[in-house]
Design an enzyme around this catalytic site. Sequence first.
Site, PDB file in Angstrom:
ATOM      1  N   GLU A   1      -0.331  -9.380  -0.512  1.00 36.91           N
ATOM      2  CA  GLU A   1      -1.756  -9.670  -0.277  1.00 36.91           C
ATOM      3  C   GLU A   1      -2.545  -9.674  -1.586  1.00 36.91           C
ATOM      4  OE1 GLU A   1      -1.850  -6.476   2.643  1.00 36.91           O
ATOM      5  OE2 GLU A   1      -2.631  -7.899   4.113  1.00 36.91           O
TER       6      GLU A   1
ATOM      7  N   ALA B   1       0.862  -1.177   0.000  1.00 28.43           N
ATOM      8  CA  ALA B   1       0.000   0.000   0.000  1.00 28.43           C
ATOM      9  C   ALA B   1       0.904   1.235   0.000  1.00 28.43           C
ATOM     10  CB  ALA B   1      -0.896  -0.013   1.230  1.00 28.43           C
TER      11      ALA B   1
ATOM     12  N   GLU C   1       4.709  -5.050   7.207  1.00 27.47           N
ATOM     13  CA  GLU C   1       3.942  -3.996   7.901  1.00 27.47           C
ATOM     14  C   GLU C   1       4.410  -3.787   9.330  1.00 27.47           C
ATOM     15  OE1 GLU C   1       2.641  -6.398   6.027  1.00 27.47           O
ATOM     16  OE2 GLU C   1       1.039  -5.606   4.742  1.00 27.47           O
TER      17      GLU C   1
ATOM     18  N   GLY D   1       0.794  -5.047   0.987  1.00 24.06           N
ATOM     19  CA  GLY D   1      -0.400  -5.142   0.145  1.00 24.06           C
ATOM     20  C   GLY D   1      -0.118  -5.797  -1.200  1.00 24.06           C
TER      21      GLY D   1
HETATM   22  N1  CO8 Z   1       4.588   3.256  -0.647  1.00 24.02           N
HETATM   23  C1  CO8 Z   1       4.971   4.406  -1.205  1.00 24.02           C
HETATM   24  N2  CO8 Z   1       6.122   4.559  -1.891  1.00 24.02           N
HETATM   25  C2  CO8 Z   1       6.907   3.480  -1.997  1.00 24.02           C
HETATM   26  C3  CO8 Z   1       6.580   2.237  -1.435  1.00 24.02           C
HETATM   27  C4  CO8 Z   1       5.346   2.147  -0.737  1.00 24.02           C
HETATM   28  N3  CO8 Z   1       4.902   1.008  -0.209  1.00 24.02           N
HETATM   29  N4  CO8 Z   1       7.569   1.373  -1.702  1.00 24.02           N
HETATM   30  C5  CO8 Z   1       8.483   2.025  -2.412  1.00 24.02           C
HETATM   31  N5  CO8 Z   1       8.087   3.308  -2.591  1.00 24.02           N
HETATM   32  C6  CO8 Z   1       8.808   4.364  -3.299  1.00 24.02           C
HETATM   33  C7  CO8 Z   1       9.952   4.901  -2.487  1.00 24.02           C
HETATM   34  O1  CO8 Z   1       9.507   5.851  -1.555  1.00 24.02           O
HETATM   35  C8  CO8 Z   1      10.815   5.484  -3.562  1.00 24.02           C
HETATM   36  O2  CO8 Z   1      10.257   6.711  -3.962  1.00 24.02           O
HETATM   37  P1  CO8 Z   1      11.232   7.991  -4.171  1.00 24.02           P
HETATM   38  O3  CO8 Z   1      12.153   7.588  -5.291  1.00 24.02           O
HETATM   39  O4  CO8 Z   1      10.279   9.090  -4.527  1.00 24.02           O
HETATM   40  O5  CO8 Z   1      11.944   8.180  -2.887  1.00 24.02           O
HETATM   41  C9  CO8 Z   1      10.633   4.523  -4.730  1.00 24.02           C
HETATM   42  O6  CO8 Z   1       9.421   3.826  -4.463  1.00 24.02           O
HETATM   43  C10 CO8 Z   1      11.744   3.511  -4.845  1.00 24.02           C
HETATM   44  O7  CO8 Z   1      11.880   2.880  -3.586  1.00 24.02           O
HETATM   45  P2  CO8 Z   1      13.295   2.716  -2.851  1.00 24.02           P
HETATM   46  O8  CO8 Z   1      14.191   3.856  -3.188  1.00 24.02           O
HETATM   47  O9  CO8 Z   1      13.026   2.466  -1.411  1.00 24.02           O
HETATM   48  O10 CO8 Z   1      13.851   1.422  -3.599  1.00 24.02           O
HETATM   49  P3  CO8 Z   1      14.822   0.297  -2.979  1.00 24.02           P
HETATM   50  O11 CO8 Z   1      15.171  -0.586  -4.130  1.00 24.02           O
HETATM   51  O12 CO8 Z   1      15.911   0.895  -2.200  1.00 24.02           O
HETATM   52  O13 CO8 Z   1      13.904  -0.514  -1.945  1.00 24.02           O
HETATM   53  C11 CO8 Z   1      11.923  -1.666  -1.247  1.00 24.02           C
HETATM   54  C12 CO8 Z   1      12.801  -1.238  -2.431  1.00 24.02           C
HETATM   55  C13 CO8 Z   1      12.651  -2.689  -0.401  1.00 24.02           C
HETATM   56  C14 CO8 Z   1      10.656  -2.298  -1.843  1.00 24.02           C
HETATM   57  C15 CO8 Z   1      11.565  -0.447  -0.378  1.00 24.02           C
HETATM   58  O14 CO8 Z   1      11.063   0.566  -1.240  1.00 24.02           O
HETATM   59  C16 CO8 Z   1      10.532  -0.722   0.667  1.00 24.02           C
HETATM   60  O15 CO8 Z   1      10.849  -1.265   1.693  1.00 24.02           O
HETATM   61  N6  CO8 Z   1       9.276  -0.281   0.407  1.00 24.02           N
HETATM   62  C17 CO8 Z   1       8.207  -0.414   1.388  1.00 24.02           C
HETATM   63  C18 CO8 Z   1       7.703  -1.845   1.481  1.00 24.02           C
HETATM   64  C19 CO8 Z   1       6.620  -1.926   2.529  1.00 24.02           C
HETATM   65  O16 CO8 Z   1       6.840  -1.669   3.689  1.00 24.02           O
HETATM   66  N7  CO8 Z   1       5.408  -2.321   2.107  1.00 24.02           N
HETATM   67  C20 CO8 Z   1       4.262  -2.464   2.983  1.00 24.02           C
HETATM   68  C21 CO8 Z   1       3.458  -1.212   2.961  1.00 24.02           C
HETATM   69  S1  CO8 Z   1       2.128  -1.226   4.146  1.00 24.02           S
HETATM   70  C22 CO8 Z   1       0.977  -2.206   3.381  1.00 24.02           C
HETATM   71  O17 CO8 Z   1       1.128  -2.658   2.281  1.00 24.02           O
HETATM   72  C23 CO8 Z   1      -0.273  -2.437   4.152  1.00 24.02           C
HETATM   73  C24 CO8 Z   1      -1.351  -3.024   3.272  1.00 24.02           C
HETATM   74  C25 CO8 Z   1      -2.661  -2.846   3.953  1.00 24.02           C
HETATM   75  C26 CO8 Z   1      -3.804  -2.933   2.930  1.00 24.02           C
HETATM   76  C27 CO8 Z   1      -5.095  -2.655   3.599  1.00 24.02           C
HETATM   77  C28 CO8 Z   1      -6.253  -2.788   2.629  1.00 24.02           C
HETATM   78  C29 CO8 Z   1      -7.596  -2.726   3.269  1.00 24.02           C
END
Ligand code: CO8
Length: 309
Positions: free
Chosen positions: A163, A117, A183, A160
């Site tokens: 999921e 998400a 998460e 997400g």
């Molecule tokens: N949300 C928003 N932006 C994101 C997300 C995210 N989940 N993941 C990556 N991005 C963005 C980064 O902010 C970055 O943007 P910018 O260049 O503007 O800074 C860009 O994508 C590239 O990301 P990274 O620079 O971090 O790339 P890396 O290769 O270094 O890392 C990762 C990749 C490991 C995937 C890292 O980006 C990461 O850890 N992302 C977050 C993963 C995460 O925690 N996901 C869970 C989110 S919470 C969730 O999904 C809850 C779901 C609930 C659903 C409920 C429905 C009812």
Amino acid sequence: MSFLAKTFSQVIARAGTTTALLSKPRYPTSLTYRLASGQSSQQSDNKEQKKYEYLLVDIKGKNSNVALVQLNRPKALNALCDGLMRELSTVLETIDKDDKIGCIVLTGSTRAFAAGADIREMQNNTLAQVVGAGFLDQWSAVAKIKKPIIAAVNGFALGGGCELSMMCDIIYAGEEAEFGQPEIILGTIPGAGGTQRLPRYVGKSKAMEMVLTGNRIKAKEAHQIGLVSAVYPANQLIDEAVKTAEKIASHSRIVVQLAKEAVNTAFETTLAEGNRFEKRIFHTTFGLDDRKEGMTAFVEKRKPNFTGQ
Ligand code: CO8
């Protein structure tokens, strides 16, 4: 066939399809469809067309009966913002009504199926806001689609994203795919089925480990523990998913739908109730022309000609 459904396949067909997969350009960028319903085809041709903002959609397969839906928000690693999920729900519901489409493949980019998400979007939300607005309620629409969906996962499928792949019916992974429910690291828990579907896929111990540590697992392990059913080299993943989708689409549409419903019922009920439900669905197929045709074709040593009736 409903008007919307008709419009969908007709417009996709008009937009032209390519056989190129994951080689650039991947999909026609001009692909459009109308979100408005209730117009005649002629009327809608003259109305404003809406481009997908977060998706690329194409028709695949020798018989043009597979819809390929690609999440397309590359700068944010396909983070599933509200707009993306609304668009995805609408598109999947539209495809679901299209008689020409027998199976859907849902994919992302080589780098990310979806990194979860959208954290930026959620960051400042309050409890009252998320409860009041039913935050991300529309995500459940994906799990209600009647046609089978194959998730073709390359790169990250986190939170997400993981999921979303589990809401699909079959998961194929590219060799570099990574799955996780991180998460807990963000101070929250999975909210779209991670705590419920993951244990059903991989058992309690592994699900608990993933949910409580936030650790990611690679495609090979995801295959070993039953989260994904096959792993392919990244550049062959979509081809393989489309091949399976074509095979599914070659069967009776209505029977495929019933079979999907029956398997999904296994996750919702007791064994006795599930078996009773299955038996009723099995009996139900005897009311279908397609059941008669399938068995007659076998006896006559020919290919069946299913009509979906
Ligand atoms: N949300 C928003 N932006 C994101 C997300 C995210 N989940 N993941 C990556 N991005 C963005 C980064 O902010 C970055 O943007 P910018 O260049 O503007 O800074 C860009 O994508 C590239 O990301 P990274 O620079 O971090 O790339 P890396 O290769 O270094 O890392 C990762 C990749 C490991 C995937 C890292 O980006 C990461 O850890 N992302 C977050 C993963 C995460 O925690 N996901 C869970 C989110 S919470 C969730 O999904 C809850 C779901 C609930 C659903 C409920 C429905 C009812």
